[in-house]
Design a protein around this motif. Structure first.
Motif, PDB file in Angstrom:
ATOM      1  N   ASN A 386       0.827  -1.226   0.000  1.00 45.23           N
ATOM      2  CA  ASN A 386       0.000   0.000   0.000  1.00 45.23           C
ATOM      3  C   ASN A 386       0.854   1.266   0.000  1.00 45.23           C
ATOM      4  N   SER A 387       2.074   1.171   0.595  1.00 42.44           N
ATOM      5  CA  SER A 387       2.963   2.340   0.680  1.00 42.44           C
ATOM      6  C   SER A 387       3.672   2.632  -0.641  1.00 42.44           C
ATOM      7  N   MET A 388       3.521   1.747  -1.592  1.00 42.80           N
ATOM      8  CA  MET A 388       4.133   1.969  -2.911  1.00 42.80           C
ATOM      9  C   MET A 388       3.201   2.816  -3.776  1.00 42.80           C
ATOM     10  N   LEU A 394       3.189  -1.664 -10.288  1.00 47.09           N
ATOM     11  CA  LEU A 394       3.123  -2.270 -11.620  1.00 47.09           C
ATOM     12  C   LEU A 394       4.503  -2.523 -12.225  1.00 47.09           C
ATOM     13  N   HIS A 395       5.522  -1.766 -11.746  1.00 47.11           N
ATOM     14  CA  HIS A 395       6.899  -1.908 -12.271  1.00 47.11           C
ATOM     15  C   HIS A 395       7.867  -2.026 -11.094  1.00 47.11           C
ATOM     16  N   HIS A 396       7.957  -3.199 -10.505  1.00 49.38           N
ATOM     17  CA  HIS A 396       8.752  -3.394  -9.289  1.00 49.38           C
ATOM     18  C   HIS A 396      10.234  -3.082  -9.482  1.00 49.38           C
ATOM     19  N   GLU A 397      10.714  -3.155 -10.752  1.00 49.37           N
ATOM     20  CA  GLU A 397      12.150  -2.963 -11.000  1.00 49.37           C
ATOM     21  C   GLU A 397      12.614  -1.533 -10.725  1.00 49.37           C
ATOM     22  N   VAL A 398      11.677  -0.570 -10.642  1.00 49.64           N
ATOM     23  CA  VAL A 398      12.095   0.828 -10.388  1.00 49.64           C
ATOM     24  C   VAL A 398      12.349   1.085  -8.894  1.00 49.64           C
ATOM     25  N   ILE A 399      12.013   0.111  -8.053  1.00 48.82           N
ATOM     26  CA  ILE A 399      12.147   0.326  -6.595  1.00 48.82           C
ATOM     27  C   ILE A 399      13.623   0.206  -6.197  1.00 48.82           C
ATOM     28  N   ASN A 400      14.279   1.375  -6.107  1.00 47.61           N
ATOM     29  CA  ASN A 400      15.702   1.406  -5.716  1.00 47.61           C
ATOM     30  C   ASN A 400      15.845   1.609  -4.210  1.00 47.61           C
ATOM     31  N   GLY A 401      17.072   1.840  -3.741  1.00 47.13           N
ATOM     32  CA  GLY A 401      17.349   1.972  -2.304  1.00 47.13           C
ATOM     33  C   GLY A 401      16.555   3.071  -1.616  1.00 47.13           C
ATOM     34  N   SER A 402      16.526   4.281  -2.204  1.00 49.54           N
ATOM     35  CA  SER A 402      15.832   5.405  -1.558  1.00 49.54           C
ATOM     36  C   SER A 402      14.320   5.160  -1.526  1.00 49.54           C
ATOM     37  N   ARG A 403      13.803   4.534  -2.577  1.00 48.02           N
ATOM     38  CA  ARG A 403      12.356   4.218  -2.605  1.00 48.02           C
ATOM     39  C   ARG A 403      12.031   3.182  -1.528  1.00 48.02           C
ATOM     40  N   LYS A 405      13.512   2.798   1.319  1.00 46.29           N
ATOM     41  CA  LYS A 405      13.496   3.489   2.624  1.00 46.29           C
ATOM     42  C   LYS A 405      12.167   4.211   2.827  1.00 46.29           C
ATOM     43  N   ARG A 406      11.704   4.888   1.765  1.00 43.75           N
ATOM     44  CA  ARG A 406      10.429   5.615   1.846  1.00 43.75           C
ATOM     45  C   ARG A 406       9.265   4.666   2.108  1.00 43.75           C
ATOM     46  N   ILE A 407       9.254   3.509   1.404  1.00 46.03           N
ATOM     47  CA  ILE A 407       8.182   2.505   1.555  1.00 46.03           C
ATOM     48  C   ILE A 407       8.183   1.950   2.985  1.00 46.03           C
ATOM     49  N   ALA A 408       9.386   1.687   3.525  1.00 45.57           N
ATOM     50  CA  ALA A 408       9.502   1.158   4.899  1.00 45.57           C
ATOM     51  C   ALA A 408       8.958   2.167   5.903  1.00 45.57           C
ATOM     52  N   ARG A 409       9.304   3.449   5.718  1.00 44.10           N
ATOM     53  CA  ARG A 409       8.817   4.504   6.646  1.00 44.10           C
ATOM     54  C   ARG A 409       7.299   4.609   6.560  1.00 44.10           C
ATOM     55  N   GLY A 410       6.790   4.609   5.341  1.00 42.18           N
ATOM     56  CA  GLY A 410       5.336   4.767   5.135  1.00 42.18           C
ATOM     57  C   GLY A 410       4.519   3.603   5.663  1.00 42.18           C
ATOM     58  N   SER A 411       5.105   2.406   5.709  1.00 41.48           N
ATOM     59  CA  SER A 411       4.351   1.219   6.145  1.00 41.48           C
ATOM     60  C   SER A 411       4.648   0.823   7.591  1.00 41.48           C
ATOM     61  N   GLY A 412       5.572   1.589   8.236  1.00 40.08           N
ATOM     62  CA  GLY A 412       5.919   1.279   9.637  1.00 40.08           C
ATOM     63  C   GLY A 412       6.692  -0.020   9.760  1.00 40.08           C
ATOM     64  N   THR A 413       7.437  -0.374   8.695  1.00 44.82           N
ATOM     65  CA  THR A 413       8.242  -1.607   8.719  1.00 44.82           C
ATOM     66  C   THR A 413       9.714  -1.244   8.505  1.00 44.82           C
ATOM     67  N   THR A 414      10.556  -2.251   8.366  1.00 42.49           N
ATOM     68  CA  THR A 414      11.989  -1.997   8.143  1.00 42.49           C
ATOM     69  C   THR A 414      12.336  -2.235   6.672  1.00 42.49           C
ATOM     70  N   VAL A 415      13.492  -1.686   6.251  1.00 43.57           N
ATOM     71  CA  VAL A 415      13.959  -1.878   4.876  1.00 43.57           C
ATOM     72  C   VAL A 415      14.174  -3.374   4.613  1.00 43.57           C
ATOM     73  N   GLN A 416      14.625  -4.090   5.649  1.00 43.65           N
ATOM     74  CA  GLN A 416      14.858  -5.532   5.519  1.00 43.65           C
ATOM     75  C   GLN A 416      13.558  -6.271   5.159  1.00 43.65           C
ATOM     76  N   GLU A 417      12.437  -5.867   5.798  1.00 45.01           N
ATOM     77  CA  GLU A 417      11.138  -6.493   5.510  1.00 45.01           C
ATOM     78  C   GLU A 417      10.687  -6.188   4.077  1.00 45.01           C
ATOM     79  N   VAL A 418      10.977  -4.957   3.617  1.00 43.16           N
ATOM     80  CA  VAL A 418      10.640  -4.581   2.236  1.00 43.16           C
ATOM     81  C   VAL A 418      11.461  -5.428   1.269  1.00 43.16           C
ATOM     82  N   ASN A 419      12.777  -5.575   1.585  1.00 44.64           N
ATOM     83  CA  ASN A 419      13.658  -6.401   0.742  1.00 44.64           C
ATOM     84  C   ASN A 419      13.177  -7.851   0.668  1.00 44.64           C
TER      85      ASN A 419
END
Length: 452
Positions: A386-388, A394-403, A405-419
């Motif tokens: 939902n934070s994406m 629709l295009h998961h390949e554009v999700i780089n490092g800074s994105r 971090k933003r997704i993790a902050r927005g979802s209240g999770t960690t970057v590791q969980e996003v990875n």
């Protein structure tokens, strides 16, 4: 549901499954363990004795002794006898030839009577009926308010009426007015939520008997908490002697690990279990299917109920579209993944869904794994997606490092969980891609199975 009983019966049958030849000694050993398992599950001792005697008599018969796999034959006998004990066929609701059908809900306080009245109205509504709810519990204003809240939640009609005095005359007046309201509004089922008590008393029974005479109900359903075991059976028996019940609704079945009430109540009262409550949500009421419940108790699973749940909650057209896109190669997006998760959530908890799978054979480990499932993990995965942005989903390949971090902050999770999520998603896409290729099917066809 019935986890403890299921585990103990599996232990009792383990000795039988491995036997090439059965004799009186190992059958009696298995019956002893089965008797102990049933008594520990709080099944009525008379019911246990009768069941064990019938199973033992048939198990020592000639056709079992000469069968190809005698152990499996004995388990089939236990299955058939348990189905007989619970009432061979699914008990149906009786409907009046001239509407409205009157359903009287009886039971002790705290058994879940008011919530069950709402669940029953919801079930009838989904089946194409037009139910009307009324509470005649004039002694507890909170009970009437509770039914009003339930009716609003399921969008069902309710007759409130006026309560000036707390007595039987008011109860009878409310019931008569509700029947008139049902006729005037074209409601075909009137569900009467009666007063509960902490224990059975004469005043309660007299009031119920006068309601029965006045309303001439097609159904008198006794609502009992399955987790109270033999207390529920005794209460049902008392009510049946005074009111001639037509059926029983067992609530909180999802939390009943023993199953004593379910296995005893029909044999003691002579009345069938018509519905079971399997959760807190208003759609968590289902008709009681004896054969399916027995299959669960014996660890054979309940695949039919699982299929029915899927048919109710899964959008078939959407699922086919997703499957076609996924197998075509690059069509399975994170948005599709989220939609699939949402559809699974609609069907109930993962624990309850896994509980419907057999606990023997290739599925044996899943039942134990179900207890370790973290339901919140699905919510966390959904939050991450939902934070994406729409483009990222629709295009998961554009999700780089800074994105990330933003997704993790927005979802209240960690970057590791996003990875982790993105890695699992990539593996899933790869698997779908391979399945869609003709070479995958050819490789599967060319594979030699062990022993061939």
């Amino acid at each position: 549901m019935f986890e403890n009983l299921q585990e103990k019966l599996q232990r009792a049958f383990k000795t039988l499954r491995g036997q090439a030849v059965l004799n009186e000694e190992n059958i009696q050993e298995a019956m002893r363990e089965m008797r102990l398992a049933l008594l520990e599950a709080d099944v009525n001792f008379k019911v246990v004795k009768q069941l064990i005697d019938q199973v033992q008599a048939k198990a020592l018969g000639q056709e079992v002794m000469t069968a190809l796999s005698p152990g499996e034959q004995v388990i089939k006998i236990v299955h058939d006898e348990l189905v007989q004990l619970l009432g061979k066929d699914t008990a149906r609701m009786k409907f009046a030839s001239q509407p409205p059908t009157v359903v009287l809900m009886a039971g002790l306080q705290g058994s879940g009577k008011t919530t069950t009245s709402g669940k029953l109205a919801n079930w009838l509504k989904n089946g194409g009926h037009r139910p009307l709810l009324v509470s005649v519990d004039v002694y507890r204003p909170a009970a009437r308010e509770q039914l009003k809240v339930v009716a609003q939640a399921i969008k069902a009609n309710i007759y409130e009426g006026e309560v000036t005095e707390s007595n039987t005359a008011t109860v009878e007046r409310l019931a008569k007015e509700a029947r008139r309201e049902a006729i005037n509004t074209g409601s075909d089922v009137l569900i009467i939520d009666t007063a509960g008590r902490l224990h059975i008393d004469d005043q309660l029974m007299e009031e119920m008997q006068s309601l029965k005479r006045l309303m001439n109900p097609q159904e008198i359903l006794f609502v009992a908490d399955a987790m109270t075991g033999q207390d529920a059976v005794r209460s049902a028996d008392e009510f049946h002697k005074k009111l001639s019940l037509t059926g029983v609704v067992l609530t909180k079945m999802d939390g009943d690990a023993r199953g004593g009430a379910a296995l005893s109540i029909r044999q003691v009262t002579g009345q069938p279990i018509k519905f079971i409550g399997i959760g807190e949500k208003y759609d968590a009421l289902e008709p009681f299917h004896p054969d399916r419940i027995v299959s669960r108790i014996l660890g054979m699973g309940d695949i039919l109920s699982l299929i029915e749940k899927a048919e109710q909650h899964v959008d078939k057209k959407k699922a086919q579209e997703v499957a076609t896109r996924a197998l075509s190669g690059d069509g399975f997006s994170l948005e599709d993944f989220r939609d699939q998760l949402r559809q699974v959530k609609k069907m109930g908890s993962l624990q309850s869904l896994m509980g419907m799978l057999p606990s023997i054979g290739p599925f044996s480990g899943l039942q134990k794994a179900a207890g370790n499932v973290d339901e919140k993990q699905i919510t966390r995965v959904e939050s991450i997606i939902n934070s994406m942005t729409q483009h990222e989903r629709l295009h998961h390949e554009v999700i780089n490092g800074s994105r990330r971090k933003r997704i993790a902050r927005g979802s209240g999770t960690t970057v590791q969980e996003v990875n982790n999520l993105l890695r699992q998603y990539a593996q899933m896409r790869k698997m779908f891609k391979q399945m869609g290729k003709g070479s995958f099917a050819r490789r599967m066809a060319g594979m030699k199975l062990p022993g061939m």
